[in-house]
Design an enzyme around this catalytic site. Structure first.
Site, PDB file in Angstrom:
ATOM      1  N   ALA A 206       0.816  -1.222   0.000  1.00 32.93           N
ATOM      2  CA  ALA A 206       0.000   0.000   0.000  1.00 32.93           C
ATOM      3  C   ALA A 206       0.846   1.267   0.000  1.00 32.93           C
ATOM      4  O   ALA A 206       0.520   2.238  -0.679  1.00 32.93           O
ATOM      5  CB  ALA A 206      -0.941  -0.002   1.202  1.00 32.93           C
ATOM      6  N   THR A 243      -5.770 -10.340  14.024  1.00 36.09           N
ATOM      7  CA  THR A 243      -6.805  -9.346  13.746  1.00 36.09           C
ATOM      8  C   THR A 243      -6.362  -8.419  12.623  1.00 36.09           C
ATOM      9  O   THR A 243      -5.248  -7.886  12.630  1.00 36.09           O
ATOM     10  CB  THR A 243      -7.097  -8.513  15.011  1.00 36.09           C
ATOM     11  OG1 THR A 243      -7.541  -9.393  16.044  1.00 36.09           O
ATOM     12  CG2 THR A 243      -8.167  -7.461  14.738  1.00 36.09           C
ATOM     13  N   CYS A 332      14.939  -0.518   2.047  1.00 34.82           N
ATOM     14  CA  CYS A 332      14.850  -1.673   2.945  1.00 34.82           C
ATOM     15  C   CYS A 332      16.226  -2.171   3.386  1.00 34.82           C
ATOM     16  O   CYS A 332      16.357  -2.852   4.383  1.00 34.82           O
ATOM     17  CB  CYS A 332      14.094  -2.808   2.259  1.00 34.82           C
ATOM     18  SG  CYS A 332      12.424  -2.361   1.770  1.00 34.82           S
TER      19      CYS A 332
END
Length: 392
Positions: A206, A243, A332
């Site tokens: 995203a 969750t 990264c």
């Protein structure tokens, strides 16, 4: 001092429309999507809506989308999940993975881990422009080949691989060979319809498409057998327990919807024009500058240079002091002192690889910012070359 951001390949700012979509799920609609009451069901409905948006973008069924915590996790789930599932079902079967030398570490490191467990891995070379030959993939195929993983567009040099061609080759094989692509950098600019690409697994993030950090997605073609990496709840069709990050997933859906906006596609043409101007001017203004990667098969927002005699990290720091944000390569692995494995695969020496600068443009890059960058960069490189004693 004005701040100019030219590191969109590392991350993008959250689009205002995306933020507006997310805010209700940080406030009044905060329910757990596993709860059966109204709060939970509203959260679940928001996830379902986002899942459909991502599925529509990829041209697949919503049931084939698995939300993850990052594209790194999605890559790991695709590679380790497929191989570990096969190993658990057929314990003595020899397994083979084909990938390339210029993949993101989120692909390379899972492959290296699996190598230690007895899996055979072929790391295919690329040419001087960073392109893998489809014929090399075809030659590397064997009766034990289970997975091919090739990045759609490289995060450091922007090279776009012939994914659809590879997909056709793999589809023509007698044995089923699964095909994974990391499409994190591609999603903003390239066709990502999974049927046209011929892939079984595709990773997205995203925060590379003007959405929030901390959420990724993996397309899993129906019938592709994966073993989950995370257990304890059976969320995401049993493939990713925990969750769900409702706010992040909602933002992901809104970001995917926005990159399909026709206005955004027009902006991408402008980005390409700005990229081409930078390449042309830098190669003209700075002697012994080299463009790394392909000029033709390249993302419209990516530029990667090498400047002999000027250390890349020093260039990034000097530009930052002038208010301009760039990078030497992948964010990264920016803390690593090792030269870029991508640039080494292109044939650059260790010293040459340490002189690289990545410039990546985005939705909010302006002509004025580009002109400022073009004015500042030559003097920065000149000063660093003088400090290093480099003679032209």
């Amino acid at each position: 001092m004005a701040k100019i951001y030219l590191d969109y390949a590392a991350t993008t700012p959250v689009d205002p429309k995306v933020l507006r979509a997310m805010l209700p799920y940080l406030k009044k609609d905060f329910g757990n999507p596993s709860s059966i009451h109204g709060f939970g069901q509203r959260a679940l409905g928001a996830i379902d809506d986002a899942r459909k948006k991502v599925a529509d973008f990829l041209g697949c069924s919503p049931q084939e989308i698995v939300f993850t915590g990052s594209a790194t996790e999605a890559d790991n789930l695709a590679i380790q999940g497929l191989i570990e599932n096969q190993k658990s079902n057929l314990k003595n079967q020899k397994l083979h993975i084909i990938t390339t030398q210029i993949e993101h570490h989120a692909v390379l490191e899972p492959c290296q881990i699996l190598e230690k467990k007895g899996v055979r891995v072929t790391y295919l070379p690329v040419d001087r422009e960073g392109l893998v030959k489809v014929s090399d993939i075809e030659k590397a195929l064997g009766p034990d080949t289970l997975l091919v993983s090739v990045m759609y567009a490289n995060n450091e040099i922007g090279t776009v691989q012939p994914i659809a061609e590879i997909g056709k080759v793999l589809k023509s094989q007698k044995n089923k060979i699964y095909f994974h692509t990391d499409a994190v950098q591609a999603a903003n600019y390239l066709e990502c319809n999974v049927e046209k690409l011929g892939v079984d697994l595709l990773s997205l993030s995203a925060h590379k498409i003007y959405g929030p950090k901390g959420v990724g997605a993996l397309y899993v073609r129906k019938g592709t057998p994966l073993r989950p990496l995370i257990f304890g709840g059976g969320h995401e069709n049993g493939l990713r327990s925990g969750t769900e990050n409702v706010t992040g997933i909602v933002g992901f859906g809104a970001a995917v919807e926005e990159i399909q906006n026709p206005k955004i596609k027009i902006q991408n043409i402008k980005i390409r024009q700005l990229r081409d101007r930078i390449i042309k001017k830098v190669l003209k203004l700075i002697s012994e500058a080299r463009l790394n990667g392909s000029l033709a098969q390249r993302l419209p927002n990516n530029i990667n240079f090498s400047f002999k005699g000027a250390e890349g990290e020093a260039i990034v720091i000097a530009l930052d002091q002038k208010g301009i944000a760039t990078s030497t390569g992948s964010a990264c692995s920016s803390k690593s002192l090792e030269p870029s494995h991508v640039l080494l695969a292109l044939g650059l020496s260790d010293i040459e690889a340490h002189t690289s600068l990545r410039v990546s443009l985005g939705r909010y890059t302006t002509e004025k910012e580009v002109e400022t960058f073009l004015k500042v960069l030559p003097s920065v490189v000149k000063r660093l070359r003088e400090i290093s004693g480099y003679k032209l």
